[in-house]
Design a protein around this motif. Structure first.
Motif, PDB file in Angstrom:
ATOM      1  N   GLN A  33      -7.702   9.539 -37.030  1.00 27.44           N
ATOM      2  CA  GLN A  33      -7.240   9.694 -35.656  1.00 27.44           C
ATOM      3  C   GLN A  33      -5.713   9.775 -35.610  1.00 27.44           C
ATOM      4  O   GLN A  33      -5.030   9.458 -36.583  1.00 27.44           O
ATOM      5  CB  GLN A  33      -7.702   8.499 -34.810  1.00 27.44           C
ATOM      6  CG  GLN A  33      -7.245   7.160 -35.364  1.00 27.44           C
ATOM      7  CD  GLN A  33      -7.892   5.987 -34.676  1.00 27.44           C
ATOM      8  OE1 GLN A  33      -7.867   5.898 -33.456  1.00 27.44           O
ATOM      9  NE2 GLN A  33      -8.495   5.085 -35.435  1.00 27.44           N
ATOM     10  N   THR A  34      -5.208  10.209 -34.459  1.00 28.08           N
ATOM     11  CA  THR A  34      -3.777  10.169 -34.195  1.00 28.08           C
ATOM     12  C   THR A  34      -3.455   8.861 -33.495  1.00 28.08           C
ATOM     13  O   THR A  34      -4.082   8.520 -32.494  1.00 28.08           O
ATOM     14  CB  THR A  34      -3.349  11.335 -33.299  1.00 28.08           C
ATOM     15  OG1 THR A  34      -3.685  12.571 -33.940  1.00 28.08           O
ATOM     16  CG2 THR A  34      -1.849  11.299 -33.057  1.00 28.08           C
ATOM     17  N   LEU A  35      -2.491   8.124 -34.027  1.00 33.46           N
ATOM     18  CA  LEU A  35      -2.146   6.813 -33.492  1.00 33.46           C
ATOM     19  C   LEU A  35      -0.671   6.777 -33.093  1.00 33.46           C
ATOM     20  O   LEU A  35       0.152   7.474 -33.694  1.00 33.46           O
ATOM     21  CB  LEU A  35      -2.410   5.719 -34.530  1.00 33.46           C
ATOM     22  CG  LEU A  35      -3.867   5.524 -34.959  1.00 33.46           C
ATOM     23  CD1 LEU A  35      -3.932   4.607 -36.168  1.00 33.46           C
ATOM     24  CD2 LEU A  35      -4.690   4.961 -33.816  1.00 33.46           C
ATOM     25  N   TYR A  36      -0.373   5.958 -32.120  1.00 35.69           N
ATOM     26  CA  TYR A  36       1.008   5.688 -31.735  1.00 35.69           C
ATOM     27  C   TYR A  36       1.238   4.177 -31.842  1.00 35.69           C
ATOM     28  O   TYR A  36       0.464   3.392 -31.283  1.00 35.69           O
ATOM     29  CB  TYR A  36       1.290   6.151 -30.307  1.00 35.69           C
ATOM     30  CG  TYR A  36       1.277   7.647 -30.145  1.00 35.69           C
ATOM     31  CD1 TYR A  36       2.454   8.387 -30.218  1.00 35.69           C
ATOM     32  CD2 TYR A  36       0.083   8.330 -29.939  1.00 35.69           C
ATOM     33  CE1 TYR A  36       2.439   9.766 -30.070  1.00 35.69           C
ATOM     34  CE2 TYR A  36       0.063   9.712 -29.794  1.00 35.69           C
ATOM     35  CZ  TYR A  36       1.243  10.414 -29.864  1.00 35.69           C
ATOM     36  OH  TYR A  36       1.225  11.773 -29.729  1.00 35.69           O
ATOM     37  N   TYR A  37       2.255   3.800 -32.600  1.00 35.91           N
ATOM     38  CA  TYR A  37       2.621   2.397 -32.735  1.00 35.91           C
ATOM     39  C   TYR A  37       3.960   2.162 -32.036  1.00 35.91           C
ATOM     40  O   TYR A  37       4.885   2.979 -32.153  1.00 35.91           O
ATOM     41  CB  TYR A  37       2.753   2.005 -34.203  1.00 35.91           C
ATOM     42  CG  TYR A  37       1.434   1.914 -34.937  1.00 35.91           C
ATOM     43  CD1 TYR A  37       0.671   0.748 -34.897  1.00 35.91           C
ATOM     44  CD2 TYR A  37       0.951   2.990 -35.677  1.00 35.91           C
ATOM     45  CE1 TYR A  37      -0.530   0.653 -35.581  1.00 35.91           C
ATOM     46  CE2 TYR A  37      -0.255   2.912 -36.359  1.00 35.91           C
ATOM     47  CZ  TYR A  37      -0.995   1.740 -36.301  1.00 35.91           C
ATOM     48  OH  TYR A  37      -2.183   1.658 -36.975  1.00 35.91           O
ATOM     49  N   GLY A  38       4.047   1.040 -31.321  1.00 31.59           N
ATOM     50  CA  GLY A  38       5.289   0.675 -30.661  1.00 31.59           C
ATOM     51  C   GLY A  38       5.551  -0.807 -30.831  1.00 31.59           C
ATOM     52  O   GLY A  38       4.620  -1.604 -30.996  1.00 31.59           O
ATOM     53  N   VAL A  39       6.810  -1.180 -30.789  1.00 29.27           N
ATOM     54  CA  VAL A  39       7.209  -2.583 -30.920  1.00 29.27           C
ATOM     55  C   VAL A  39       8.135  -2.932 -29.756  1.00 29.27           C
ATOM     56  O   VAL A  39       9.164  -2.286 -29.564  1.00 29.27           O
ATOM     57  CB  VAL A  39       7.912  -2.848 -32.265  1.00 29.27           C
ATOM     58  CG1 VAL A  39       8.350  -4.313 -32.354  1.00 29.27           C
ATOM     59  CG2 VAL A  39       6.994  -2.504 -33.434  1.00 29.27           C
ATOM     60  N   SER A  40       7.749  -3.927 -28.980  1.00 23.37           N
ATOM     61  CA  SER A  40       8.577  -4.391 -27.868  1.00 23.37           C
ATOM     62  C   SER A  40       9.344  -5.646 -28.286  1.00 23.37           C
ATOM     63  O   SER A  40       9.016  -6.282 -29.288  1.00 23.37           O
ATOM     64  CB  SER A  40       7.723  -4.691 -26.636  1.00 23.37           C
ATOM     65  OG  SER A  40       6.970  -5.885 -26.847  1.00 23.37           O
ATOM     66  N   VAL A  41      10.349  -5.974 -27.506  1.00 26.12           N
ATOM     67  CA  VAL A  41      11.154  -7.178 -27.747  1.00 26.12           C
ATOM     68  C   VAL A  41      10.984  -8.104 -26.551  1.00 26.12           C
ATOM     69  O   VAL A  41      11.151  -7.683 -25.402  1.00 26.12           O
ATOM     70  CB  VAL A  41      12.645  -6.822 -27.928  1.00 26.12           C
ATOM     71  CG1 VAL A  41      13.455  -8.084 -28.221  1.00 26.12           C
ATOM     72  CG2 VAL A  41      12.812  -5.815 -29.059  1.00 26.12           C
TER      73      VAL A  41
END
Length: 511
Positions: A234-242
């Motif tokens: 699959q196509t995935l999007y990873y993000g990191v918040s603070v």
């Protein structure tokens, strides 16, 4: 006497059965009415005194949820129709939303309701107290002014609005994915928290962020997380918040605080090239899906590629020729990364092509895959199915050359050449083939447009080639077109839509 007793028994039995049926019908009627109604709505005020969290149990009916807000109880549909909407969110599906936050409310009294959007649209809304609308008011009071200026320690601990992580990246570790990032400079150990999110859509807006799945929270200065919950391609999007205290800065900048990753689930189930007992597909052995002894010879104006046929070739065996600026040794993931350009195809028994291109400063890589029907293998090995050609030190770089189409060579039937074709002619071809659902003919006639210099025309042609493969059931081949840069540039939204559908079909998942 016995006859009378039997009659009385049967009468009682029928009466009890009728009552039970009536009760069952009543239960079914009530259950049907509640099918599209959310449950257990609850609203709680957060510590800042001016924000709330709304939580509910999703209705069993799927659709998009609307969260409504009003200064009065939303106990009739008419009040719901004019209430403020906090947005629409997916419900009843994977990654469905069952809670949201309402931030920075002004002083006042608030009531909330959670309803399905299509019931609002159809005007057949059902509202049930304390189930899908609140009856207890949420009161936001006026905060007192704090005349004391913030201390240096308070300033040090406050989180800036632009306190985002940078240089986020995703690398494969076996069958898992490792997410890494550069922590913020002003991070405080034990107080600054990094939250890792994953989504099937870009994390580029607040509404899309609400759909993302929260994977983990790690404390500063830790800056990595291993995602082990992956079950399909699959196509995935990873993000990191603070996050620090009650404030959270979410990822909204691609390749800085969120990044896209193509994940291939079965990549590591394959045996390394060269093992004779390796089977790439149920129908064919490894040697039947790979060319041998690929060689690139420098000739005037470009290169001539020659190779040996795989085992048991036939007239349905197709060779696809690719060009890249990096080694083609990473399996399917290499070809999905957007850095590989397909030059063309030739059919067996042809085992050579002429590639017209200018000299390159850096090393250029050429690869040849084998296609049999809808099966194509991308596990290539150097000097066997892909080859490196050292740069001459003149002309363009390999990366620039990889993004440039080969020049025309009409004198060689196997030359992978560009053509000067018009948009009008392309539309004529689409009208005569694709729109008449003759997808195989569309693929054949559009092949010439894959070499044109105009990137818009090239992207349009490749987009419809991808759609033709998709409608023919060849989802992997369709995906190879939808992930190319010029196709995405032609129509980003539709390309993203069909990319997800291809990945869903390949992985056996839902759309």
């Amino acid at each position: 006497m016995k006859t009378r007793a039997r009659i009385l028994f049967l009468f009682c039995l029928f009466a009890l059965t009728g009552i039970a049926d009536a009760q069952q019908q009543e239960v079914l009627r009530a259950d049907t009415e509640m099918y599209g109604v959310a449950g257990s709505i609850n609203v709680e005020i957060l510590k800042d005194g001016k924000s709330v969290r709304i939580i509910w149990e999703p209705p069993r009916e799927t659709g998009e949820i609307i969260v409504a807000r009003s200064p009065s109880v939303i106990d009739v549909p008419e009040k719901c129709y004019i209430a403020d909407s906090l947005g629409k969110f997916p419900s009843g599906i994977a990654n469905g939303v069952n809670q949201i936050y309402d931030y920075n409310l002004r002083p006042g009294t608030y009531y909330y309701a959670v309803v399905l959007s299509h019931h609002v649209r159809k005007k057949d809304l059902k509202l049930v107290a304390n189930r899908n609308f609140t009856t207890i008011p949420i009161v936001i009071e006026q905060t007192k002014d704090n005349s004391n200026p913030p201390t240096e320690d308070d300033k040090r601990k406050s989180l800036a609005d632009d306190a985002r992580v940078t240089d986020i990246s995703v690398k494969r570790e076996g069958k898992y994915l490792r997410v890494s990032w550069e922590p913020i400079r002003a991070g405080l150990s034990g107080e600054t928290i990094y939250t890792v999110y994953r989504s099937a859509e870009p994390l580029s807006s607040l509404s899309l962020m609400r759909k993302a799945e929260k994977l983990a929270e790690v404390s500063h200065p830790e800056n990595t997380f291993l995602d082990q919950d992956l079950h399909k391609s699959q196509t995935l999007y990873y993000g990191v918040s603070v996050k620090q205290g009650l404030k959270e800065v979410i990822p909204l900048i691609q390749n800085q605080s969120f990044v896209r990753q193509f994940y291939v689930y079965d990549q590591d189930k394959r045996k390394p090239p060269g093992q004779d007992d390796s089977v790439t597909r149920p129908d064919y052995s490894f040697d039947e899906m790979h060319v041998k002894d690929l060689n690139a010879a420098t000739v005037d104006g470009g290169f001539r590629l020659d190779w040996k046929a795989p085992e048991n070739p036939d007239e349905n065996t197709i060779y696809s020729v690719y060009q890249a600026a990096k080694p083609l040794s990473g399996g399917l993931a290499t070809f999905l990364g957007g850095n590989v350009r397909k030059l063309g195809e030739v059919s067996h028994p042809e085992t050579s092509v002429m590639v017209r291109m200018k000299p390159s400063k850096s090393t250029v890589y050429f690869g040849v895959t084998v296609k049999r029907g809808d099966k194509e293998d991308f596990t290539l090995s150097q000097d066997s199915s892909y080859v490196a050609v050292a740069g001459s030190g003149e002309g363009q770089t390999a990366e620039q050359e990889a993004n440039k189409e080969p020049t025309s060579d009409n004198g060689n039937k196997n030359s992978l050449a560009g053509n000067s074709l018009s948009d009008e002619e392309l539309n004529r071809i689409l009208k005569a083939t694709y729109w008449k659902k003759d997808f195989s003919e569309a693929i054949r006639q559009l092949a010439a447009y894959e070499q044109v210099e105009n990137p818009d025309l090239r992207g349009k042609a490749k987009f419809f080639v991808g759609l033709s493969y998709y409608n023919s059931g060849e989802y992997r081949r369709a995906l190879q077109y939808f992930v190319q840069k010029e196709v995405k540039s032609y129509n980003p939204d539709r390309t993203e839509f069909w990319t997800k559908h291809c990945l869903a079909k390949i992985g056996g998942g839902r759309h």
